[in-house]
Design an enzyme around this catalytic site. Structure first.
Site, PDB file in Angstrom:
ATOM      1  N   SER A 206       9.382   4.604   4.556  1.00 35.04           N
ATOM      2  CA  SER A 206      10.071   3.564   3.919  1.00 35.04           C
ATOM      3  C   SER A 206       9.828   3.623   2.251  1.00 35.04           C
ATOM      4  CB  SER A 206       9.951   2.218   4.578  1.00 35.04           C
ATOM      5  OG  SER A 206       8.512   2.076   4.369  1.00 35.04           O
TER       6      SER A 206
ATOM      7  N   HIS B 134       4.972  -7.355  -0.004  1.00 33.74           N
ATOM      8  CA  HIS B 134       4.656  -8.644  -0.607  1.00 33.74           C
ATOM      9  C   HIS B 134       5.348  -8.969  -1.757  1.00 33.74           C
ATOM     10  CE1 HIS B 134       0.930  -9.171   2.297  1.00 33.74           C
ATOM     11  NE2 HIS B 134       1.319  -7.914   2.327  1.00 33.74           N
TER      12      HIS B 134
ATOM     13  N   ASP C   9       0.814  -0.985   0.161  1.00 30.63           N
ATOM     14  CA  ASP C   9      -0.244   0.010  -0.002  1.00 30.63           C
ATOM     15  C   ASP C   9       0.915   1.361   0.159  1.00 30.63           C
ATOM     16  OD1 ASP C   9      -1.873  -1.985   0.469  1.00 30.63           O
ATOM     17  OD2 ASP C   9      -2.878  -1.121   2.172  1.00 30.63           O
TER      18      ASP C   9
END
Length: 233
Positions: free
Chosen positions: A190, A100, A44
């Protein structure tokens, strides 16, 4: 919070527990989950994509000496991915901070690299400081059937407590599925770089068109990122 488990914020004993909260099963469907020729969004985040590393330097990543070689500190990998396509994901503190796999494949290599924790917002990334080459980062190379080798680099930033690829993916030979959780950032912003070998992927046209205008697109885990070019699918 309906997308997360638990959904009740009072169920998290600390803010750090809340920060690394997990998605509820089914809240992030994986695009074409069984199609091994397609790649998906890894976090996301806001994403920009480039058909080549050279294009990224012209549009978005403007550090004086940014290169895949400097990012991974490996001349062989730098040569392998140096002319390839790149997707750059930026996570803000409010985002879900697990990440992911973009593809289904086999882990070929894992490395963890200590470093700094500079900010990775758009103004910082476009400065003359080679932030992505200097921040702490973990990376893996995933060998996929249709998209070739894929480089996944998780990069820490301001206030991040750690960059952690799960132990399971630190061992070469382990199989990973598209959309499967690779690791987690602890508190802070990040960034993630995903690089493909030259001629292996065609990014989705909507992402490419906006990226050419230096517009980052809001995306969620599992959305379509691109697919293998003809001859590899």
């Amino acid at each position: 919070m309906d997308d997360f488990e638990p959904s009740d914020t009072s169920a998290y004993p600390t803010f750090e527990d809340f920060f690394v909260r997990a998605h509820k099963s089914g809240s992030r469907p994986i695009f074409a989950e069984d199609d091994l020729s397609s790649a998906v969004v890894v976090a996301d985040s806001r994403v920009v994509v480039y058909e080549s590393v050279q294009q990224s330097k012209k549009i978005w990543i403007k550090g004086l000496d940014f290169s895949i070689t400097n990012l991974v500190m490996d001349n062989r990998l730098g040569a392998q991915f140096g002319n390839g396509a790149v997707a750059s994901f930026r996570l803000s503190p409010q985002d879900y901070h697990r990440y992911h796999s973009p593809v289904t494949g086999k882990i070929k290599l894992f490395r963890s690299m200590p470093g700094d924790y500079y900010e990775v917002d758009p103004l910082a990334i476009q400065s003359d400081i080679d932030i992505l080459d200097r921040n702490a980062r973990d990376y893996v190379v995933i060998e996929s059937e249709h998209l070739g080798d894929v480089l996944f680099v998780a990069i820490g930033a301001t206030d991040v407590g750690s960059v952690k690829i799960h132990d399971r993916w630190q061992t070469a030979g382990n199989q990973i599925q598209k959309g499967e959780e690779l690791g987690v950032f602890q508190f802070g912003g990040s960034s993630i770089i995903v690089a493909f070998e030259s001629g292996r992927i065609s990014f989705d046209e909507d992402l490419l068109n906006l990226s050419k205008e230096a517009i980052a697109v809001d995306v969620e885990v599992g959305m379509s990122l691109g697919r293998a070019l003809p001859g590899h699918s």
